[in-house]
Design a protein around this motif. Structure first.
Motif, PDB file in Angstrom:
ATOM      1  N   ASN A   1       0.790  -1.239   0.000  1.00  0.00           N
ATOM      2  CA  ASN A   1       0.000   0.000   0.000  1.00  0.00           C
ATOM      3  C   ASN A   1       0.816   1.280   0.000  1.00  0.00           C
ATOM      4  OD1 ASN A   1      -2.959  -0.903   0.483  1.00  0.00           O
ATOM      5  ND2 ASN A   1      -1.752  -2.134   1.909  1.00  0.00           N
ATOM      6  N   CYS A   2       2.089   1.182   0.312  1.00  0.00           N
ATOM      7  CA  CYS A   2       2.875   2.405   0.518  1.00  0.00           C
ATOM      8  C   CYS A   2       3.985   2.564  -0.508  1.00  0.00           C
ATOM      9  CB  CYS A   2       3.458   2.424   1.924  1.00  0.00           C
ATOM     10  SG  CYS A   2       2.211   2.288   3.202  1.00  0.00           S
TER      11      CYS A   2
ATOM     12  N   SER B   1       3.310   2.827  -4.064  1.00  0.00           N
ATOM     13  CA  SER B   1       2.812   3.163  -5.403  1.00  0.00           C
ATOM     14  C   SER B   1       3.228   4.568  -5.818  1.00  0.00           C
ATOM     15  CB  SER B   1       1.296   3.000  -5.475  1.00  0.00           C
ATOM     16  OG  SER B   1       0.680   3.709  -4.432  1.00  0.00           O
ATOM     17  N   CYS B   2       3.362   5.498  -4.871  1.00  0.00           N
ATOM     18  CA  CYS B   2       3.749   6.885  -5.208  1.00  0.00           C
ATOM     19  C   CYS B   2       5.243   7.097  -5.031  1.00  0.00           C
ATOM     20  CB  CYS B   2       3.003   7.880  -4.333  1.00  0.00           C
ATOM     21  SG  CYS B   2       1.218   7.758  -4.493  1.00  0.00           S
ATOM     22  N   HIS B   3       5.821   6.438  -4.055  1.00  0.00           N
ATOM     23  CA  HIS B   3       7.260   6.505  -3.815  1.00  0.00           C
ATOM     24  C   HIS B   3       7.685   5.095  -3.401  1.00  0.00           C
ATOM     25  CE1 HIS B   3       5.951   6.618   0.383  1.00  0.00           C
ATOM     26  NE2 HIS B   3       5.262   7.705   0.110  1.00  0.00           N
TER      27      HIS B   3
ATOM     28  N   PRO C   1      12.071   6.093   1.665  1.00  0.00           N
ATOM     29  CA  PRO C   1      11.900   7.158   2.669  1.00  0.00           C
ATOM     30  C   PRO C   1      11.222   6.667   3.942  1.00  0.00           C
ATOM     31  CG  PRO C   1      10.418   7.497   0.798  1.00  0.00           C
ATOM     32  CD  PRO C   1      11.364   6.391   0.414  1.00  0.00           C
ATOM     33  N   ILE C   2      10.504   5.571   3.848  1.00  0.00           N
ATOM     34  CA  ILE C   2       9.817   5.034   5.029  1.00  0.00           C
ATOM     35  C   ILE C   2      10.821   4.358   5.954  1.00  0.00           C
ATOM     36  CG2 ILE C   2       8.014   3.465   5.838  1.00  0.00           C
ATOM     37  CD1 ILE C   2       6.657   3.824   3.068  1.00  0.00           C
TER      38      ILE C   2
ATOM     39  N   LYS D   1      11.517   8.497  13.053  1.00  0.00           N
ATOM     40  CA  LYS D   1      10.505   9.415  13.562  1.00  0.00           C
ATOM     41  C   LYS D   1      10.067   9.036  14.976  1.00  0.00           C
ATOM     42  CE  LYS D   1       8.373  10.409   9.037  1.00  0.00           C
ATOM     43  NZ  LYS D   1       8.866  11.789   8.869  1.00  0.00           N
TER      44      LYS D   1
ATOM     45  N   LEU E   1       2.485  12.071  10.224  1.00  0.00           N
ATOM     46  CA  LEU E   1       2.676  11.598   8.835  1.00  0.00           C
ATOM     47  C   LEU E   1       1.472  10.748   8.407  1.00  0.00           C
ATOM     48  CD1 LEU E   1       3.827   8.891   7.064  1.00  0.00           C
ATOM     49  CD2 LEU E   1       4.593  11.135   6.296  1.00  0.00           C
TER      50      LEU E   1
ATOM     51  N   HIS F   1      -1.294  11.307   5.545  1.00  0.00           N
ATOM     52  CA  HIS F   1      -1.313  10.335   4.450  1.00  0.00           C
ATOM     53  C   HIS F   1      -2.633   9.569   4.348  1.00  0.00           C
ATOM     54  CE1 HIS F   1       2.850  10.600   3.115  1.00  0.00           C
ATOM     55  NE2 HIS F   1       2.693   9.542   2.358  1.00  0.00           N
TER      56      HIS F   1
ATOM     57  N   ARG G   1      -4.551   9.419   1.225  1.00  0.00           N
ATOM     58  CA  ARG G   1      -3.824   8.874   0.068  1.00  0.00           C
ATOM     59  C   ARG G   1      -4.011   7.360  -0.050  1.00  0.00           C
ATOM     60  NH1 ARG G   1       1.540  12.530   1.357  1.00  0.00           N
ATOM     61  NH2 ARG G   1       0.956  14.272   0.046  1.00  0.00           N
ATOM     62  N   VAL G   2      -4.474   6.740   1.011  1.00  0.00           N
ATOM     63  CA  VAL G   2      -4.644   5.277   1.010  1.00  0.00           C
ATOM     64  C   VAL G   2      -6.043   4.925   1.533  1.00  0.00           C
ATOM     65  CG1 VAL G   2      -2.220   4.545   1.086  1.00  0.00           C
ATOM     66  CG2 VAL G   2      -3.352   5.235   3.201  1.00  0.00           C
TER      67      VAL G   2
ATOM     68  N   LEU H   1      -0.274  -0.974  10.455  1.00  0.00           N
ATOM     69  CA  LEU H   1       0.853  -0.304   9.817  1.00  0.00           C
ATOM     70  C   LEU H   1       1.466   0.713  10.776  1.00  0.00           C
ATOM     71  CD1 LEU H   1       2.540   0.318   7.253  1.00  0.00           C
ATOM     72  CD2 LEU H   1       0.832   2.068   6.726  1.00  0.00           C
TER      73      LEU H   1
ATOM     74  N   GLN I   1      13.689  12.570  -2.267  1.00  0.00           N
ATOM     75  CA  GLN I   1      12.370  12.558  -1.646  1.00  0.00           C
ATOM     76  C   GLN I   1      11.314  12.725  -2.728  1.00  0.00           C
ATOM     77  OE1 GLN I   1      11.520  12.141   1.762  1.00  0.00           O
ATOM     78  NE2 GLN I   1      13.615  11.388   1.724  1.00  0.00           N
ATOM     79  N   PRO I   2      10.170  12.090  -2.546  1.00  0.00           N
ATOM     80  CA  PRO I   2       9.118  12.242  -3.544  1.00  0.00           C
ATOM     81  C   PRO I   2       8.662  13.696  -3.633  1.00  0.00           C
ATOM     82  CG  PRO I   2       8.305  11.092  -1.588  1.00  0.00           C
ATOM     83  CD  PRO I   2       9.794  11.227  -1.438  1.00  0.00           C
ATOM     84  N   ALA I   3       8.240  14.077  -4.835  1.00  0.00           N
ATOM     85  CA  ALA I   3       7.821  15.481  -5.032  1.00  0.00           C
ATOM     86  C   ALA I   3       6.449  15.710  -4.408  1.00  0.00           C
ATOM     87  CB  ALA I   3       7.773  15.799  -6.515  1.00  0.00           C
TER      88      ALA I   3
HETATM   89  C1  HEC Z   1      -1.063   8.648  -3.277  1.00  0.00           C
HETATM   90  C2  HEC Z   1       0.398   8.737  -3.181  1.00  0.00           C
HETATM   91  C3  HEC Z   1       1.083   8.241  -1.897  1.00  0.00           C
HETATM   92  C4  HEC Z   1       0.910   7.027  -1.275  1.00  0.00           C
HETATM   93  C5  HEC Z   1       0.013   5.868  -1.674  1.00  0.00           C
HETATM   94  C6  HEC Z   1       1.814   7.045  -0.137  1.00  0.00           C
HETATM   95  N1  HEC Z   1       2.525   8.198  -0.113  1.00  0.00           N
HETATM   96 FE1  HEC Z   1       3.980   8.695   1.227  1.00  0.00          FE
HETATM   97  N2  HEC Z   1       4.334  10.425   0.233  1.00  0.00           N
HETATM   98  C7  HEC Z   1       3.588  10.892  -0.828  1.00  0.00           C
HETATM   99  C8  HEC Z   1       4.054  12.218  -1.178  1.00  0.00           C
HETATM  100  C9  HEC Z   1       3.495  13.095  -2.299  1.00  0.00           C
HETATM  101  C10 HEC Z   1       5.116  12.523  -0.302  1.00  0.00           C
HETATM  102  C11 HEC Z   1       5.952  13.833  -0.223  1.00  0.00           C
HETATM  103  C12 HEC Z   1       5.721  14.578   1.083  1.00  0.00           C
HETATM  104  C13 HEC Z   1       4.267  14.830   1.371  1.00  0.00           C
HETATM  105  O1  HEC Z   1       3.570  15.453   0.558  1.00  0.00           O
HETATM  106  O2  HEC Z   1       3.787  14.309   2.402  1.00  0.00           O
HETATM  107  C14 HEC Z   1       5.263  11.353   0.547  1.00  0.00           C
HETATM  108  C15 HEC Z   1       6.238  11.239   1.506  1.00  0.00           C
HETATM  109  C16 HEC Z   1       6.349  10.193   2.397  1.00  0.00           C
HETATM  110  C17 HEC Z   1       7.373  10.073   3.410  1.00  0.00           C
HETATM  111  C18 HEC Z   1       8.587  10.992   3.574  1.00  0.00           C
HETATM  112  C19 HEC Z   1       8.200  12.329   4.124  1.00  0.00           C
HETATM  113  C20 HEC Z   1       8.297  12.370   5.625  1.00  0.00           C
HETATM  114  O3  HEC Z   1       7.626  13.220   6.221  1.00  0.00           O
HETATM  115  O4  HEC Z   1       9.029  11.577   6.238  1.00  0.00           O
HETATM  116  C21 HEC Z   1       7.083   8.964   4.149  1.00  0.00           C
HETATM  117  C22 HEC Z   1       7.864   8.436   5.338  1.00  0.00           C
HETATM  118  C23 HEC Z   1       5.886   8.383   3.578  1.00  0.00           C
HETATM  119  N3  HEC Z   1       5.480   9.142   2.509  1.00  0.00           N
HETATM  120  C24 HEC Z   1       5.256   7.265   4.073  1.00  0.00           C
HETATM  121  C25 HEC Z   1       4.185   6.632   3.435  1.00  0.00           C
HETATM  122  C26 HEC Z   1       3.498   5.469   3.966  1.00  0.00           C
HETATM  123  C27 HEC Z   1       3.810   4.803   5.292  1.00  0.00           C
HETATM  124  C28 HEC Z   1       2.561   5.114   3.040  1.00  0.00           C
HETATM  125  C29 HEC Z   1       1.543   3.989   3.119  1.00  0.00           C
HETATM  126  C30 HEC Z   1       0.475   4.203   4.096  1.00  0.00           C
HETATM  127  C31 HEC Z   1       2.653   6.056   1.939  1.00  0.00           C
HETATM  128  N4  HEC Z   1       3.635   6.971   2.221  1.00  0.00           N
HETATM  129  C32 HEC Z   1       1.880   6.026   0.787  1.00  0.00           C
HETATM  130  C33 HEC Z   1       2.588  10.217  -1.487  1.00  0.00           C
HETATM  131  C34 HEC Z   1       2.113   8.968  -1.169  1.00  0.00           C
END
Ligand code: HEC
Length: 130
Positions: free
Chosen positions: A58-59, A61-63, A67-68, A73, A81, A85, A88-89, A100, A128-130
């Protein structure tokens, strides 16, 4: 560039998960440690394995997962966070999302060492993802 890396990583993950000792050197048990003496927090090893599958499914697809797993943290930082998020899910159930959270809070914090990754994945930690 990012899309090429994303394809590479997408190709690596299933292979690395099924063959941890393969040439990619991704040590799944170090990066997502679910050993009985690992940082399980309130989870059983079985719940930990289920949680890491939830993460990978689940985590990423975008990045990537980079970074996880590189994050260190506090509980509060993971909670904010995750709150940011959640939308997004939306396909994840509340139970999955809670598992999770338990997994992330116990594994990626200042008391746990930052896992080392194969070079191709390590290079992503500065992207880092945009
Ligand atoms: C729909 C797209 C998408 C999905 C799915 C996604 N992410 Fe992200 N994530 C992002 C974006 C865009 C960023 C860039 C920073 C922000 O906008 O939060 C990011 C950044 C991050 C970061 C780095 C930024 C930070 O604050 O440390 C972490 C860690 C992270 N995501 C964890 C997760 C986890 C855990 C999941 C699964 C529940 C997940 N992401 C699913 C889009 C997504």
């Amino acid at each position: 560039m990012r899309s090429k890396l994303a394809i590479l990583v997408a190709a690596l993950i299933p292979f690395a998960v099924s063959q941890p000792a393969a040439a990619q050197d991704l040590n799944i048990e170090e990066v997502f440690n679910c050993a009985a003496d690992g940082p399980l927090g309130i989870q059983t090893p079985e719940e930990c394995v289920e949680s890491r599958n939830i993460l990978l499914n689940n985590c990423t697809s975008c990045h990537t997962f980079v970074p996880i797993v590189k994050a260190q943290k506090s509980e509060d930082a993971w909670n904010s966070l995750l709150t940011a998020h959640r939308e997004r899910v939306l396909h994840m159930s509340e139970d999955e999302f809670k598992m999770l959270g338990d997994f992330l809070r116990s594994h990626y914090n200042e008391t746990e060492p930052v896992p080392s990754l194969p070079p191709a994945l390590e290079a992503l930690s500065t992207n880092q993802p945009a």
